[in-house]
Every structure is written in structure tokens, then in C-alpha cells.
Design an enzyme around this catalytic site. Structure first.
Site, PDB file in Angstrom:
ATOM      1  N   ASP A   1       0.766  -1.247   0.000  1.00 45.82           N
ATOM      2  CA  ASP A   1       0.000   0.000   0.000  1.00 45.82           C
ATOM      3  C   ASP A   1       0.798   1.298   0.000  1.00 45.82           C
ATOM      4  O   ASP A   1       0.236   2.346  -0.285  1.00 45.82           O
ATOM      5  CB  ASP A   1      -0.995  -0.004   1.170  1.00 45.82           C
TER       6      ASP A   1
ATOM      7  N   HIS B   1       1.820   4.300   6.460  1.00 38.89           N
ATOM      8  CA  HIS B   1       1.684   4.941   5.143  1.00 38.89           C
ATOM      9  C   HIS B   1       0.477   5.878   5.056  1.00 38.89           C
ATOM     10  O   HIS B   1       0.275   6.517   4.017  1.00 38.89           O
ATOM     11  CB  HIS B   1       1.650   3.888   4.029  1.00 38.89           C
TER      12      HIS B   1
END
Length: 972
Positions: free
Chosen positions: A106, A375
Site C-alpha cells: 500500500d 503509510h
């Protein structure tokens, strides 16, 4: 916490239950933060036993195993290692489990540092997904999505790793069913916030598998598997089943999938496919056993990342700049606190501080710094309330570590425990305490393992001050009116401190002796840039031993810099510009927390500039104020440029060579992105260099695209960026991440701040707007000079900016006992910890893990149930040493270095034993055998063995190596 309540706890509770019901079922889990919250707060003894059994059977598998799946673009290598170590320590201590595969599906683009770190941590294969859409399409077509990646040019094949890039479907199951208008494969529907539905019926639950549609369902799945198989070289297809926020009702997931799997396998002759539940390890094992020869990829990264022509994910390099800054200050404070505490434990075994409490204080900051590397954390791609959570956790952890450091100073000095020393490290944005009248003293700790000479700033209420060291000698200092307030003054104190040591300075109102230099101010008339005469210049210089910076009084702007050693003049101008962006999806591409999509070229923002020069014997500070027009009341931007002069007898090399700039930016108008553009006459051919995570440099040639060229030429600068021509280099060093670009020859621009609102429905649903009205105050150090000279300076300078000294303050009033004059300097300064300038002492800490370093013993004690909560282990010290240079980068600094660990650490005590470990500490390097994938260069398929281990405590550290050790001292 809300995610735990809404769905995440149910993932673990229901998945564990379902895995126990069918031997064929499997599951992978990544982020330890969620798992640990479930394990500590929710899991029953029965569930814990089941987890242990499932891990042993290989049906539950932890991949990556860090606290989070960290961002790759804007994170610092130290913090990536920290969060990975934090998760791995827990897994090994609790289960004896060591992750060996990654699942980096991701993060928005892939850095070349990550494969190196995962190789160093003992991983056998790495998996990524988000890379440029056009590049992925090309790799997919040519069956090149799998390769052996040599992320580091210096470590090369020693730390290469097999890497799998997911195909265009990425990590979520394709949900379209050709035979129904309902979705498929997501049988548990979608999670609801804040509460799970009372009746267990979730929105968008997929069409259940029935006898009537079983064949059609199987056909759909098989068709997708075959489409993907054509993009890979082996007949093994990784078919991810799940997505974000899935498996919170695992029984409906597995019961439907069981029917499909059984049906396809019963009819495999017809379908030409067999299907099995698998972990990442099962998949890579299958590919590895095919024994193919793989292509090698060099150290080029996959940044930036675009998902379509107008979607360049380069905005997040700067989003939430304040959070990015605080995350780095927290990381730096943690680094200082760890070595400070480690020294305290070993040098002061009789100390009165409770070590377990101290470890908890450090752990609160380890946890906060680890989680913000997510993230959707430090990236600035979270909603405001989640950002506030990260901030609160960081602030709480910093408060704890400051408190710990202050109490250690107390304890070493046996001062009365009545609050004399209070720590106010970085209490304000710029890290200055409140001004005070009384005599005060300052304790300054140098967290780096080198001798440093630098300035620390203290806020004082009066111009007439004297500064003395522990021996009563006068210390060079300069005082001047503060940038931030009318009523206070900034006192700059020149400190010279050896590695991992502290010094005490007292600050007194003038007592007739040597006083601090008082900076004098010259204010220049505000200049109207629209009317400035381009032909007549009124130049005036600001000089130190390394540079002469020339300003033009006609414009109040910088004009040029002369590098004095070579006497070279570089034309040098700086201006603030703003990209105007669109927030309305009906009108075209938008910018948001992730994306940068400028409407047109950046527009200069200021039509008038004010200038004030503060000059003194130690420092000259040039204050430039940028106004929207000549009559404006308030400035919108400011730059404070500082040039230092170091007196005889001090090592001023680094100080002299840096031009320090602090910016004040904001509040911005809505839908503006603010950049500082520096233009030189260097013929750079528009080639830019930026770092990956403060670890290694990447070459960034300017690329022209049909669409969105400006945004697609933005790159992350985590710590370093530079431009150069054949002889001269301009380096930028940063204390937080920024987007950076070279939009013209001889130019470099840094995005400093963004304020954005848009009406993209997905963003509105998730409260993802960036209406950030804050003022940000980032700092950048500039170094200008011949390439060879900048080479010797920039790595140490970058770390000196990252790890500025920690300053603690205390007041002394007359009736309290004075501290001993030398602060027991013998105990602190006897043996400073010092490494050569091409090495960095990356970690010196006491992790507190209770696990046995011998793997067989650790597994045995877990299987016998002995791993119950005992006291933390304070005897194991974690040491990491990193070589800062690439092979061949510098004739001297790129050489391997021999380090005698016993002698390096003799100030802490007598080293009894050293074990070399994998990056996160869970493997003994002598027993670590990673898979060796075949390449044309190395056709043999074997295992990697690690580096040569130390004899007699002497290790040789080669370029770019990060070596990790457990060190044990003789107990006093």
C-alpha cells in the site's frame, strides 16, 4: 481505537475461530499495532493458545511484522528500522516467530532502501504493488513483474532480494460478477463506523455462493486467475483475497470460499486450474522451487508514483508539514534518550531511578514514533482527528523522555529532588524555553558519537548576559533581539561537546566580566519589486570564513554567493511562489492530501521585501520579510538566513560551511501550494539528486510527459537533495520531508506547505481535506562548494541537523545547593563514545526484550509456556553501526573501517560478549540463511551466509553496511 471497535478486533477474533474449523484455511496478518492491541486487551487464554498453534502449523502467518506497514517515500531509515524492530521484538518474544516475507502493498511508490532493510532483517522475498501505472503495464506485458532487486549499489548481491510486483489488480479481489449486478467475493460486506450493525447485516454484502450460481462464480474466478497467469513466468498465481477493512466476519468469508475452492478443484480437469488457501510464504516457496533464473534490477527506486495521467502522488511529500516535523523531532529525541539511559544504567548501577519505569517512558515514545511511520501517518494522508491522535501520542512520549532525561541529570548530580532541573526540550516550535530572569543553567547533551561544535539557542529576557562553563570559564555567546517576540532576546551559545556526552553552562546577568556579544541591527527600507531598477544594483556582502553572501539593496533579495576557498561566484536568488490548484472535480484534476495537480506554473507571491541584518562577532542573521505588496501590514513569508563565524580554538568546519535557513510560511490562502525556488547559474542540465530515506541518493533526470509534467517531476527529499554542474554542488539538508523538484536549469524548488480543499466524494466521506491554516517553520541547511568538499561535509552535516543537541534548563536560586562544579565530569567525560566521521552510531539502546538469544532455547521456553511476563532484561544492549558512504564515493571516506567494540564502549563498562544479529535482532547472523535466487550472474541456487563475524571484538564495517550487535557488559 475506533477501528478496533468497528472492525479490527473482530478480524482477529473471527479469523482465529474460523481457522480452527478447517485445516485447509489460512490467513496472513501484517501490522503488529492492531494485533498487539487485540492480544493485550481482548484475546482470551484459549484464543492465545489457538494463535500459537496456528502459527506453528503455518496457517496463520505474520508478514513484514513491523508495528505498521511503513511509508517508503517520506520516512527516515532510522524510523523504518525502529518500527520493524519494535514489531519483530514482540513477535519473537511472544511466539518465537520471525517474519521472512514482506507485503508492502500500500505505500505510494517504492524506495530502494526497503528491499535492503528487509534483506538485512533476514527476509527471503519482498512484495510491492504501487508503482507508476505505465511502467506496471509495460512490465506486466513483458512478464517482468518479478526480479532480483539489488537495492543498494554498495551491498549489491550480498543484500539482494527477490521482489514481486503485484499486477494491475493490486491487493484487492476484483469484485465484479459478469452474471449479477451484485458484487462478488466480499461476502462480509463493508465495515461500518463507529459501531458494527446490531443485526450483523453489513452494507454491500456480496452475492452468496449457492448451488445455482456455483459454476458461474467458479468460471469468473478461473477467468481472472488465467488472465493473471499470462503476466507471470511460472504457473503459480498469487490471488489476493480480501482488501482494506475485510474479514471482520470471517465465517461468511470462509464458508463461501470453501465452496468455490472445492468446486474448482473437483473440476480442475475442466478448468485447467487448481486452487488452495495459501500464505505469502507458500506462494514464494512455490516460485522458488521452480528454480528459474531471474533478471537483476539495480538500485533504482519506483518513485514518484502515478495512478493515471493527472494523478501524480507527489503532494503527500509535503502534506501536514507540522506533523512531519514533530515526527522527526520525536525520533531525534528518542535517539538521544536511548543512549542517555543506556549510559546511565551501565555507568551508574547504584542510581536511584526505577529502570522499569524509565523503560516504560522510552517505550511510550518508541510506540508513538513507530506508529506515525504508517503509510497514512507521516504522509499526511489521514483525517484531522487521526492526525491529532498521532500528535498527542508523540507529544506524550516526548514529555516522558524529557522527564526521564531530566531525572537522570538530577540523579547523577544528587541534587535535591525538588524540581530544580526542568526539561523543556523543544517546548516551542523552534525549541526555545520561556525567557527567564534568574540565573539559569543549561545542560546540553550531544547524542552523536562524534565531537560536535555548534550553537544552541536560549531565550532570555535581557541583552546583558554572561555564559560560563563548568570550570567558570567564559563561553563565546551572542545575544540579539528575538525573531519571534518583541520582548525577549535570543542567546546563541557556542558549545563544543564530545560524543554521547553532556556539558553544563550557566547563564548569568552581566557581572562586570566578559559578556556575550550583542548583535546590532540594521533595517533596510522595504523594496517594491515591481519598481526595482533591474540595471542598477546596490550590493552589500555578509561574510564568514567560508562564504560571502551578496545581497542587493534594490530588491532586498540574495544576489550571489562566493565560495571563498575556490573564490568561485555562483549567482544565487531565492523567491517564494505558489501553485494555484483546483479543488472542484467538475472543473478538472484536483490536488489533495495525496495528489499534486497544479493548474499552471507557479506564481510569485510577493511584490515587496523587507530586510533586517543582525550582525555580531559569532553570527550574522539576515531576516527577509515578504509582503504581498509594498503597503501590506503583515508579511506572508519570512526567511532567516544565518551565517556563523567560529573563534580560534574551536573546530568550526561544519558550522562555517553551512548556510542555515529557517522559513516562516503561512497561513496560506485556500488551494495554494507554497514553494521556495532557488535559482543559480550552475549548468545542471535539470538533473536533480534526492535521497531515499536518508540512506542513499537517487538520480532524478527531468522527464517531459504529455500531461502533468510539473507534478511528475516532484520527488521526496527526506534529508538530502542536491544539484551540481561539472565542478560545483549545491546541497540542501532538511529536518523534515518535503517535495522537491528541478523545474529549470540551475534550479531547485522545495515545497514547504500546502492548504487544500476539494470536493472529491471519497475525500469528503473520509474527512480527507487539507485545510491546513497553520504557520510552518521548517529549517534547511545549504552547503555550496566543489563536489569533493561537499562530499566530506554533507553526511555528517545531515546527521548534525537531524540530531541537534538536546537542551535542558534549570534555574538556580541562592538558597539551593549549587551543583558540583564539574558535574562529576570524570564519570561523564572519561571515555566519550566516538566513531570515525564515515560511521554513524545508529543505535545504542536497552530494548528490554525478555527473549533468549539462542533460538532453540527461546522456542523451547515458549512451548513450555515459560514466556510469561517477567521483568525486562536490562543486560542486553542493542548496538547498530552504519557506514555512511557508498563504495567509490570518496577516496578516503569510502574505505572500510575497523572498529574495536570493546574500546569504543569502554566508557560504559567492560564488554564481556558481543553477538552479531540480523537488523531487527531476531537472528544470530551465523545461523541466518536467506534464499539465494538464481540470476544470470549467479547461476547457483544456494543460501546466503552473512558477513564475517567479529574476532576479539573487532569488526570491519564496509561501505553502506548496517551492522547490528547485542553487547553484554560485566555486571558491576
Amino acid at each position: 481505537q475506533e477501528s478496533m471497535h468497528a472492525y479490527a478486533a473482530n478480524v482477529y477474533t473471527t479469523v482465529i475461530e474460523e481457522l480452527m474449523k478447517g485445516k485447509q484455511r489460512k490467513f496472513i496478518a501484517v501490522e503488529q499495532e492492531f494485533f498487539r492491541l487485540w492480544w493485550d486487551m481482548i484475546a482470551t487464554e484459549t484464543q492465545k493458545q489457538q494463535v500459537r498453534q496456528l502459527l506453528q502449523e503455518g496457517r496463520l502467518e505474520f508478514v513484514i511484522g513491523g508495528q505498521v506497514m511503513h511509508d517508503e517515500a517520506v520516512t527516515l531509515i532510522d524510523d523504518q528500522i525502529l518500527q520493524l524492530t519494535e514489531g519483530h521484538g514482540f513477535l519473537y518474544e511472544t511466539f518465537g516467530f520471525r517474519p521472512q516475507f514482506s507485503w508492502h502493498v500500500d505505500p505510494f511508490g517504492a524506495s530502494a532502501t526497503t528491499p535492503t532493510l528487509f534483506a538485512l532483517a533476514g527476509f527471503n522475498a519482498h512484495l510491492i504493488s504501487r508503482i507508476d501505472y505505465d511502467l506496471k503495464a509495460d512490465m506486466q506485458k513483458n512478464k517482468k513483474l518479478q526480479f532480483v532487486w539489488r537495492g543498494s549499489p554498495s551491498l549489491s548481491e550480498r543484500q539482494e532480494i527477490f521482489t514481486h510486483v503485484m499486477d494491475q489488480y493490486s491487493y484487492c479481489t476484483p469484485s465484479q460478477l459478469p452474471f449479477s449486478n451484485r458484487s462478488g467475493f466480499f461476502w462480509n460486506g463493508f465495515a461500518t463506523f463507529p459501531d458494527p450493525p446490531k443485526d450483523g447485516v453489513y452494507p454491500n454484502m456480496s452475492l452468496p455462493v449457492t448451488d445455482a450460481n456455483l459454476h458461474l462464480y467458479a468460471q469468473t474466478m478461473v477467468a481472472n486467475i488465467k488472465e493473471r497467469a499470462a503476466w507471470f513466468r511460472t504457473g503459480d498465481v498469487l490471488w489476493p483475497w480480501g482488501c482494506d477493512k475485510q474479514f471482520f466476519n470471517a465465517s461468511v468469508q470462509y464458508s463461501n470460499m470453501d465452496l468455490l475452492v472445492d468446486y474448482i478443484n473437483k473440476n480442475s480437469a475442466e478448468f485447467g486450474v487448481t486452487v488452495q488457501y495459501a500464505t505469502v510464504s507458500d506462494y514464494f516457496q512455490a516460485v522458488y522451487s521452480r528454480n528459474l533464473t531471474w533478471e537483476i534490477r539495480d538500485s533504482q527506486d519506483f518513485l514518484p508514483y502515478s495512478t493515471e495521467p493527472f494523478q501524480a502522488w507527489t503532494g503527500f511529500y509535503t502534506s501536514q508539514s507540522t506533523l512531519k516535523g514533530i515526527a522527526r523531532r520525536a525520533s531525534s529525541l528518542l535517539y538521544a534518550g536511548e543512549s542517555f539511559f543506556t549510559q546511565y544504567v551501565w555507568k551508574h548501577p547504584e542510581g536511584s531511578i526505577c529502570k522499569c519505569k524509565a523503560l516504560e517512558q522510552l517505550q511510550s515514545l518508541r510506540w508513538a514514533v513507530s506508529e506515525v511511520q504508517h503509510h497514512d501517518g507521516i504522509t499526511g494522508t489521514e483525517s484531522p482527528k487521526v492526525k491529532d491522535m498521532y500528535m498527542n501520542n508523540l507529544m506524550y512520549g516526548m514529555f516522558n523522555v524529557k522527564k526521564l532525561m531530566a531525572s537522570i541529570i538530577f540523579d547523577i548530580n544528587n541534587a535535591k529532588k525538588n524540581g530544580e532541573v526542568y526539561s523543556s526540550v523543544y517546548t516551542t516550535g523552534s525549541g526555545k524555553p520561556g525567557a527567564t530572569d534568574v540565573d539559569q543553567y543549561v545542560v546540553v547533551y550531544n547524542p552523536l558519537a562524534w565531537n560536535i561544535t555548534t550553537f544552541v539557542t536560549v531565550s532570555v529576557s535581557n541583552e546583558e548576559m554572561s555564559v560560563y562553563d563548568e570550570l567558570g570559564h567564559s563561553v563565546p555567546a551572542q545575544v540579539q533581539s528575538s525573531v519571534e517576540s518583541q520582548s525577549t532576546y535570543d542567546l546563541y551559545i557556542l558549545v563544543a561537546i564530545s560524543g554521547l556526552s553532556y556539558r553544563k553552562y550557566s547563564i548569568k546577568p552581566l557581572d562586570g566580566k566578559q559578556s556575550a556579544f550583542i548583535g546590532s541591527s540594521v533595517k533596510y527600507k522595504r523594496r517594491d519589486l515591481t519598481r526595482a531598477d533591474q540595471h542598477s544594483r546596490q550590493l552589500f556582502p555578509v561574510v564568514n570564513n567560508c562564504y560571502q553572501i551578496v545581497f542587493d539593496q534594490n530588491t532586498n533579495l540574495m544576489h550571489s554567493i562566493i565560495e571563498r576557498e575556490t573564490n568561485q561566484t555562483v549567482q544565487f536568488t531565492q523567491e517564494f511562489l505558489e501553485y494555484h490548484i483546483n479543488g472542484d472535480t467538475k472543473k478538472g484534476p484536483i490536488s489533495d492530501n495525496y495528489l499534486f495537480a497544479p493548474n499552471a506554473s507557479a506564481v510569485p507571491v510577493s511584490k515587496a521585501v523587507g530586510l533586517e541584518v543582525m550582525s555580531g562577532n559569532l553570527m550574522t542573521e539576515i531576516r527577509q520579510y515578504f509582503y504581498s505588496n509594498v503597503a501590506s501590514q503583515d508579511y506572508i513569508y519570512a526567511v532567516y538566513t544565518r551565517l556563523y563565524s567560529v573563534p580560534e580554538g574551536y573546530d568550526g568546519k561544519l558550522l562555517c560551511h553551512r548556510i542555515e535557513q529557517e522559513y516562516s510560511v503561512g497561513p496560506l490562502e485556500l488551494n495554494r501550494e507554497a514553494v521556495l525556488r532557488t535559482t543559480t547559474n550552475l549548468n545542471t542540465r535539470q538533473l536533480l539528486y534526492t535521497d531515499n530515506n536518508g540512506y542513499q541518493m537517487q538520480k532524478r533526470p527531468f522527464k517531459a510527459y504529455v500531461n502533468n509534467t510539473v507534478a511528475r517531476n516532484y520527488y521526496p527529499m527526506v534529508q538530502t537533495a542536491y544539484i551540481e554542474d561539472d565542478t560545483t554542488r549545491l546541497m540542501l539538508l532538511a529536518e523534515r520531508a518535503h517535495g522537491v523538484s528541478s523545474q529549470g536549469n540551475g534550479q531547485v524548488e522545495v515545497m514547504l506547505h500546502r492548504r487544500i480543499w476539494n470536493n472529491l466524494q471519497w475525500n469528503l466521506n473520509n474527512n480527507l481535506t487539507l485545510n491546513d491554516s497553520s504557520v510552518v517553520r521548517p529549517v534547511i541547511w545549504l552547503i555550496l562548494g566543489p563536489k569533493a568538499a561537499t562530499n566530506t561535509l554533507y553526511r555528517t552535516s545531515g546527521l548534525a541537523l537531524e540530531h541537534r543537541p538536546v537542551v535542558m534548563f534549570g534555574a538556580l536560586s541562592e538558597d539551593k545547593p549549587k551543583l558540583p562544579g564539574r558535574l562529576q565530569r570524570n564519570s561523564v567525560h572519561d571515555f566519550p563514545v566516538t566513531v570515525p566521521p564515515n560511521l554513524h552510531l545508529q543505535t545504542l539502546s536497552i530494548p528490554g526484550w525478555r527473549y533468549n538469544s539462542n533460538h532453540a532455547e527461546q522456542v523451547r521456553s515458549i512451548s513450555m509456556g515459560k514466556q510469561k511476563q517477567g521483568d525486562a532484561d536490562f543486560s542486553r544492549v542493542l548496538l547498530r553501526i552504519r557506514h555512511l558512504y557508498e563504495a567509490g564515493e570518496d577516496p578516503v571516506l569510502s574505505q572500510p573501517v575497523m572498529v574495536d567494540l570493546k574500546s569504543l564502549l569502554k566508557g560504559l563498562g567492560s564488554v564481556m560478549a558481543v553477538q552479531e544479529r540480523s537488523l531487527t535482532g531476531t537472528w544470530d547472523v551465523n545461523t541466518l540463511e536467506r534464499w539465494k535466487w538464481k540470476t544470470a550472474q549467479y547461476p547457483g541456487k544456494k543460501f546466503f551466509n552473512s558477513t564475517e563475524t567479529s574476532e576479539d571484538f573487532i569488526v570491519t564495517v564496509h561501505p553502506k553496511e548496517i551492522r547490528t550487535f547485542f553487547v553484554y557488559f560485566q555486571v558491576q
